[in-house]
Design an enzyme around this catalytic site. Structure first.
Site, PDB file in Angstrom:
ATOM      1  N   TYR A 150      22.029  76.474  51.705  1.00 24.78           N
ATOM      2  CA  TYR A 150      22.912  75.414  51.204  1.00 24.78           C
ATOM      3  C   TYR A 150      23.372  74.518  52.352  1.00 24.78           C
ATOM      4  O   TYR A 150      23.205  73.301  52.315  1.00 24.78           O
ATOM      5  CB  TYR A 150      24.107  76.069  50.514  1.00 24.78           C
ATOM      6  CG  TYR A 150      25.068  75.108  49.858  1.00 24.78           C
ATOM      7  CD1 TYR A 150      24.731  74.456  48.682  1.00 24.78           C
ATOM      8  CD2 TYR A 150      26.328  74.864  50.413  1.00 24.78           C
ATOM      9  CE1 TYR A 150      25.624  73.582  48.062  1.00 24.78           C
ATOM     10  CE2 TYR A 150      27.223  74.002  49.798  1.00 24.78           C
ATOM     11  CZ  TYR A 150      26.871  73.367  48.631  1.00 24.78           C
ATOM     12  OH  TYR A 150      27.760  72.500  48.026  1.00 24.78           O
ATOM     13  N   GLY A 153      20.436  72.778  54.115  1.00 23.14           N
ATOM     14  CA  GLY A 153      19.828  71.841  53.150  1.00 23.14           C
ATOM     15  C   GLY A 153      20.664  70.575  53.050  1.00 23.14           C
ATOM     16  O   GLY A 153      20.150  69.452  53.083  1.00 23.14           O
ATOM     17  N   ARG A 191      33.279  81.521  42.194  1.00 26.06           N
ATOM     18  CA  ARG A 191      34.165  80.840  43.139  1.00 26.06           C
ATOM     19  C   ARG A 191      35.576  81.371  42.967  1.00 26.06           C
ATOM     20  O   ARG A 191      35.951  81.909  41.926  1.00 26.06           O
ATOM     21  CB  ARG A 191      34.114  79.327  42.925  1.00 26.06           C
ATOM     22  CG  ARG A 191      32.886  78.747  43.589  1.00 26.06           C
ATOM     23  CD  ARG A 191      32.864  77.256  43.572  1.00 26.06           C
ATOM     24  NE  ARG A 191      32.163  76.752  42.419  1.00 26.06           N
ATOM     25  CZ  ARG A 191      31.737  75.503  42.293  1.00 26.06           C
ATOM     26  NH1 ARG A 191      31.958  74.641  43.251  1.00 26.06           N
ATOM     27  NH2 ARG A 191      31.105  75.119  41.218  1.00 26.06           N
ATOM     28  N   VAL A 192      36.350  81.183  44.013  1.00 29.47           N
ATOM     29  CA  VAL A 192      37.630  81.877  44.041  1.00 29.47           C
ATOM     30  C   VAL A 192      38.567  81.442  42.914  1.00 29.47           C
ATOM     31  O   VAL A 192      39.233  82.272  42.290  1.00 29.47           O
ATOM     32  CB  VAL A 192      38.266  81.755  45.446  1.00 29.47           C
ATOM     33  CG1 VAL A 192      38.741  80.346  45.742  1.00 29.47           C
ATOM     34  CG2 VAL A 192      39.370  82.747  45.630  1.00 29.47           C
ATOM     35  N   GLN A 214      42.012  84.128  55.003  1.00 27.36           N
ATOM     36  CA  GLN A 214      41.183  82.932  55.192  1.00 27.36           C
ATOM     37  C   GLN A 214      41.753  81.804  54.334  1.00 27.36           C
ATOM     38  O   GLN A 214      42.384  82.066  53.314  1.00 27.36           O
ATOM     39  CB  GLN A 214      39.708  83.203  54.845  1.00 27.36           C
ATOM     40  CG  GLN A 214      39.389  83.460  53.391  1.00 27.36           C
ATOM     41  CD  GLN A 214      39.487  84.926  53.004  1.00 27.36           C
ATOM     42  OE1 GLN A 214      40.370  85.640  53.463  1.00 27.36           O
ATOM     43  NE2 GLN A 214      38.613  85.367  52.114  1.00 27.36           N
ATOM     44  N   THR A 215      41.560  80.574  54.785  1.00 29.34           N
ATOM     45  CA  THR A 215      42.176  79.447  54.069  1.00 29.34           C
ATOM     46  C   THR A 215      41.129  78.523  53.459  1.00 29.34           C
ATOM     47  O   THR A 215      39.988  78.441  53.921  1.00 29.34           O
ATOM     48  CB  THR A 215      43.063  78.603  55.012  1.00 29.34           C
ATOM     49  OG1 THR A 215      42.218  77.943  55.959  1.00 29.34           O
ATOM     50  CG2 THR A 215      44.099  79.453  55.727  1.00 29.34           C
ATOM     51  N   ASP A 278      31.481  83.909  55.955  1.00 31.37           N
ATOM     52  CA  ASP A 278      32.543  83.280  55.165  1.00 31.37           C
ATOM     53  C   ASP A 278      33.485  82.521  56.113  1.00 31.37           C
ATOM     54  O   ASP A 278      34.101  83.132  56.990  1.00 31.37           O
ATOM     55  CB  ASP A 278      33.316  84.392  54.433  1.00 31.37           C
ATOM     56  CG  ASP A 278      34.090  83.877  53.242  1.00 31.37           C
ATOM     57  OD1 ASP A 278      33.576  83.993  52.125  1.00 31.37           O
ATOM     58  OD2 ASP A 278      35.198  83.361  53.445  1.00 31.37           O
TER      59      ASP A 278
END
Ligand code: NAD
Ligand code: UDP
Ligand code: UDP
Length: 351
Positions: A150, A153, A191-192, A214-215, A278
């Site tokens: 991703y 690309g 997704r979160v 993590q933000t 991540d």
């Protein structure tokens, strides 16, 4: 060439997806003619069903890795799976979509002298060591990891856009989109925001990957679409790249707590392993968007979440929220969805 009409003919690739369907809606509301081209990999006809009766809307099943010959004035190139679970499902196809898709759409724009906007991504910054991210930061991307199909690309697509601009004079716009959420997110895209809302509404444990410190900075879809549209229409043209996102930063844990509060859920938080590569911190500097086309996001996370929760609540009431599945991404394997301990099913994205 057209002799009489004054409205624009606009191609939206990936138009049956989450962002694309909102964009098609917005462009139709402005009086334009919209050709939506989508291969329905992650998008669905259902996302644009309410537009099908509009005589200015046309839906075409098409894969952008193949050439497309149509006459249009503008192209919004959104075709590409966007969530890690989706884009890792067939990683090779993801890179092909970004790279071959960009070549075909740029070839089309070149032939018909159309303006073309690329939906790029904050992922071009990788796991950044500069914070917040400005457009002149070159990024820190792993070229051989699970997210590379991703990230690389999209980076290559940006290169192609700028080379078609320099070499062939194509009128381009490159928008780097940061995490966006809202109604019509796929309930199983992993997704979160969608995961947490689905889990909270179903009273199931909320899966925090890593320690949750993590933000991310979350932009509501209406703000995002407004930003893309303003960028496309801005005169005189600045090709960008331009960040479009909400600069207010939250930890994943903050988000989980906010979702629990807004849904009144009794879900508890559970920890799961952090997926490989991540990014730990992400926040856009959006001053360039403000300067070039006078844009700033308007919707606060809490308000946007309420509207998104309402949407997922509607799915739940209609019995259309899939049985809770825990989304996992494991190092060395494609994205997988584990319905119950240990059984791995490669996700079909039709729910
Ligand atoms: P989405 O998965 O809902 O939409 C992508 C659409 O592209 C789907 O309708 C899918 O069927 C279609 N598609 C995929 N491969 C295709 C192909 N080869 N040919 C034709 N159509 C194809 O995702 P989204 O969130 O709406 O993302 C739209 C665009 O915005 C993507 O390019 C994505 O990379 C970019 N983006 C999104 C976010 C976000 O937070 N949502 C962030 C950064 C960038
Ligand atoms: N292309 C397309 N639609 C068009 C024009 C071109 O899909 O209307 C594709 C074409 O298949 C080609 C690619 O875009 O492979 C790049 O086109 P370009 O003219 O830049 O280069 P070519 O490879 O044709 O020399
Ligand atoms: N995440 C999480 N639980 C989930 C889904 C995601 O803690 O159920 C985390 C994920 O590890 C990442 C952040 O939330 O740190 C955003 O993930 P998402 O897939 O939404 O977007 P991206 O990583 O592409 O920014």
């Amino acid at each position: 060439m057209r002799l009489y009409d004054t409205h624009r003919r606009i191609l939206v690739t990936g138009g049956a997806g989450f962002l694309g369907s909102h964009l098609c809606e917005r462009l139709l509301a402005r009086g334009h003619e919209v050709l939506c081209a989508d291969n329905f990999f992650t998008g669905t006809r259902r996302n644009v069903e309410h537009l099908l009766d509009n005589p200015r809307f046309e839906l075409l099943r098409h894969d952008v890795t193949f050439p497309l010959y149509v006459e249009v004035d503008q192209v919004y190139n959104l075709a590409c799976p966007a969530s890690p679970v989706h884009y890792q499902h067939d990683a090779v196809q993801t890179t092909k979509t970004s790279v071959h898709g960009a070549i075909n759409m740029l070839g089309l724009a070149r032939r018909v002298h159309a303006r073309i906007l690329q939906a790029s991504t904050s992922e071009v910054y990788g796991d950044p060591d500069v914070h917040p991210q400005r457009e002149d930061y070159w990024g820190r991307v792993n070229p051989v990891g699970l997210r590379s199909c991703y990230d690389e690309g999209k980076r290559c697509a940006e290169t192609l856009f700028f080379d078609y601009h320099r070499q062939h004079g194509v009128d381009i716009r490159v928008a780097r989109i940061f995490n966006t959420y809202g109604p019509r997110m796929h309930p199983r895209d992993g997704r979160v925001v969608s995961n947490f809302i689905v889990q909270a509404l179903r009273g199931e444990p909320i899966t925090i990957y890593g320690d949750g410190m993590q933000t991310r900075s979350f932009c509501f879809v209406d703000d995002l679409v407004e930003g893309l549209h303003r960028f496309m229409e801005a005169e005189p043209g600045d090709p960008g790249p331009v960040n479009i996102g909400n600069p207010v930063e939250f930890t994943v844990r903050d988000l989980a707590q906010m979702v629990i509060r807004l849904t009144g859920s009794s879900s508890r938080l559970v920890n799961a392993p952090l997926p490989a590569d991540d990014p730990m911190q992400r926040r856009p500097d959006v001053s360039r968007a403000a300067r070039i086309f006078g844009w700033a996001p308007q919707v606060m996370l809490e308000d946007g979440l309420r509207r998104t929760i309402e949407y997922f609540d509607g799915l739940l009431a209609a019995g259309e929220l899939p049985a809770l599945q825990r989304m996992t991404r494991r190092a060395g394997s494609p994205a997988s969805v584990s319905a119950s301990g240990g059984v791995t099913v490669h996700a079909p994205f039709d729910a």
